[in-house]
Design a protein around this motif. Structure first.
Motif, mmCIF file in Angstrom:
data_model
loop_
_atom_site.group_PDB
_atom_site.id
_atom_site.type_symbol
_atom_site.label_atom_id
_atom_site.label_comp_id
_atom_site.label_asym_id
_atom_site.label_seq_id
_atom_site.Cartn_x
_atom_site.Cartn_y
_atom_site.Cartn_z
ATOM 1 N N GLN A 118 0.838 -1.185 0.000
ATOM 2 C CA GLN A 118 0.000 0.000 0.000
ATOM 3 C C GLN A 118 0.881 1.246 0.000
ATOM 4 O OE1 GLN A 118 -2.597 0.281 3.358
ATOM 5 N NE2 GLN A 118 -3.483 2.215 2.716
ATOM 6 N N VAL A 119 0.662 2.107 -0.989
ATOM 7 C CA VAL A 119 1.430 3.341 -1.089
ATOM 8 C C VAL A 119 0.927 4.338 -0.051
ATOM 9 C CG1 VAL A 119 2.000 5.278 -2.563
ATOM 10 C CG2 VAL A 119 1.870 2.972 -3.534
ATOM 11 N N GLN A 120 1.856 4.915 0.691
ATOM 12 C CA GLN A 120 1.468 5.839 1.749
ATOM 13 C C GLN A 120 2.500 6.934 1.903
ATOM 14 O OE1 GLN A 120 0.858 3.929 5.540
ATOM 15 N NE2 GLN A 120 -0.147 5.714 6.429
ATOM 16 N N LEU A 121 2.020 8.150 2.152
ATOM 17 C CA LEU A 121 2.870 9.278 2.494
ATOM 18 C C LEU A 121 2.435 9.771 3.870
ATOM 19 C CD1 LEU A 121 2.824 11.291 -0.858
ATOM 20 C CD2 LEU A 121 4.540 9.655 -0.092
ATOM 21 N N LEU A 122 3.379 9.936 4.770
ATOM 22 C CA LEU A 122 3.052 10.345 6.132
ATOM 23 C C LEU A 122 3.877 11.564 6.507
ATOM 24 C CD1 LEU A 122 1.455 9.740 8.685
ATOM 25 C CD2 LEU A 122 3.357 8.299 9.444
ATOM 26 N N GLU A 123 3.187 12.688 6.679
ATOM 27 C CA GLU A 123 3.852 13.933 7.042
ATOM 28 C C GLU A 123 3.995 14.053 8.557
ATOM 29 O OE1 GLU A 123 1.062 15.026 3.525
ATOM 30 O OE2 GLU A 123 0.994 13.796 5.352
ATOM 31 N N SER A 124 5.013 14.774 8.972
ATOM 32 C CA SER A 124 5.221 15.081 10.384
ATOM 33 C C SER A 124 6.022 16.360 10.497
ATOM 34 C CB SER A 124 5.948 13.926 11.088
ATOM 35 O OG SER A 124 7.217 13.721 10.523
ATOM 36 N N GLY A 125 6.059 16.898 11.724
ATOM 37 C CA GLY A 125 6.893 18.065 11.966
ATOM 38 C C GLY A 125 6.159 19.382 12.100
ATOM 39 N N GLY A 126 4.860 19.363 11.882
ATOM 40 C CA GLY A 126 4.101 20.604 12.028
ATOM 41 C C GLY A 126 3.955 20.997 13.481
ATOM 42 N N GLY A 127 3.394 22.195 13.687
ATOM 43 C CA GLY A 127 3.187 22.651 15.052
ATOM 44 C C GLY A 127 2.859 24.116 15.106
ATOM 45 N N LEU A 128 2.838 24.629 16.325
ATOM 46 C CA LEU A 128 2.558 26.046 16.581
ATOM 47 C C LEU A 128 3.870 26.741 16.908
ATOM 48 C CD1 LEU A 128 0.703 28.462 17.211
ATOM 49 C CD2 LEU A 128 0.440 27.520 19.528
ATOM 50 N N VAL A 129 4.210 27.751 16.115
ATOM 51 C CA VAL A 129 5.448 28.497 16.316
ATOM 52 C C VAL A 129 5.151 29.989 16.227
ATOM 53 C CG1 VAL A 129 6.916 26.644 15.424
ATOM 54 C CG2 VAL A 129 6.040 28.416 13.866
ATOM 55 N N GLN A 130 6.151 30.779 16.585
ATOM 56 C CA GLN A 130 6.026 32.230 16.468
ATOM 57 C C GLN A 130 6.660 32.716 15.173
ATOM 58 O OE1 GLN A 130 7.789 33.767 20.101
ATOM 59 N NE2 GLN A 130 5.790 33.769 21.117
ATOM 60 N N ALA A 131 6.234 33.862 14.735
ATOM 61 C CA ALA A 131 6.821 34.459 13.539
ATOM 62 C C ALA A 131 8.335 34.569 13.710
ATOM 63 C CB ALA A 131 6.215 35.819 13.281
ATOM 64 N N GLY A 132 9.047 34.192 12.646
ATOM 65 C CA GLY A 132 10.499 34.220 12.683
ATOM 66 C C GLY A 132 11.134 32.889 13.043
ATOM 67 N N ASP A 133 10.341 31.974 13.570
ATOM 68 C CA ASP A 133 10.852 30.656 13.943
ATOM 69 C C ASP A 133 11.029 29.762 12.714
ATOM 70 O OD1 ASP A 133 9.113 30.216 17.154
ATOM 71 O OD2 ASP A 133 10.898 31.375 16.582
ATOM 72 N N SER A 134 11.562 28.577 12.965
ATOM 73 C CA SER A 134 11.785 27.593 11.907
ATOM 74 C C SER A 134 11.085 26.280 12.254
ATOM 75 C CB SER A 134 13.278 27.323 11.723
ATOM 76 O OG SER A 134 13.965 28.488 11.323
ATOM 77 N N LEU A 135 10.754 25.534 11.222
ATOM 78 C CA LEU A 135 10.228 24.179 11.352
ATOM 79 C C LEU A 135 10.784 23.351 10.209
ATOM 80 C CD1 LEU A 135 6.385 24.495 12.117
ATOM 81 C CD2 LEU A 135 8.117 23.509 13.628
ATOM 82 N N ARG A 136 10.930 22.049 10.455
ATOM 83 C CA ARG A 136 11.266 21.139 9.376
ATOM 84 C C ARG A 136 10.177 20.080 9.272
ATOM 85 N NH1 ARG A 136 16.318 17.019 8.135
ATOM 86 N NH2 ARG A 136 15.301 15.772 9.755
ATOM 87 N N LEU A 137 9.537 20.062 8.125
ATOM 88 C CA LEU A 137 8.531 19.043 7.857
ATOM 89 C C LEU A 137 9.190 17.854 7.192
ATOM 90 C CD1 LEU A 137 5.614 21.219 6.439
ATOM 91 C CD2 LEU A 137 6.210 20.740 8.830
#
Length: 127
Positions: free
Chosen positions: A1-20
């Motif tokens: 079964q083909v699947q894509l699973l995202e992670s890494g989101g969240g609540l941050v403040q302006a100017g911050d960084s995230l890696r999805l």
């Protein structure tokens, strides 16, 4: 079964960084071009970034150029979206997308160029 699973989101403040991250399973990852799209609250889904099978051909939506970086690790079957200098207007559900293709060097912007989609990860940027 083909699947894509995202992670890494969240609540941050302006100017911050995230890696999805988007982990793929059930497919031969190196055969797929990959992309990120996002859908802000109450708005249509739009293109963010795409990377070709070669890992070199990359395209970005204009508003994220210089702030976001897409990359892929074929050994880990994962595509990443590094997001720096986040802004409140980056708030959205981010989804990754994939398409099996013989084209080694084409990074596609259109939703119709992808046929496998993840469920998405929420990113909220507060001001």
């Amino acid at each position: 079964q083909v699947q894509l699973l995202e992670s890494g989101g969240g609540l941050v403040q302006a100017g911050d960084s995230l890696r999805l991250s988007c982990a793929a399973s059930g497919l031969t990852f190196s055969n797929y071009r990959m992309a990120w799209f996002r859908q802000p609250p109450g708005k249509e889904r739009k293109f963010v970034a795409a990377i070709a099978r070669n890992g070199v051909t990359i395209v970005y939506e204009d508003s994220v150029k210089g702030r976001f970086t897409i990359s892929r690790d074929n050994a880990k079957n994962t595509v990443y979206l590094q997001m720096n200098s986040l802004k409140p207007e980056d708030t959205a559900v981010y989804r990754c997308a994939a398409r099996d293709t013989p084209n080694w060097s084409y990074a596609a912007r259109a939703e119709g160029d992808y046929d496998v989609w993840g469920q998405g990860t929420q990113v909220i940027v507060s001001s």
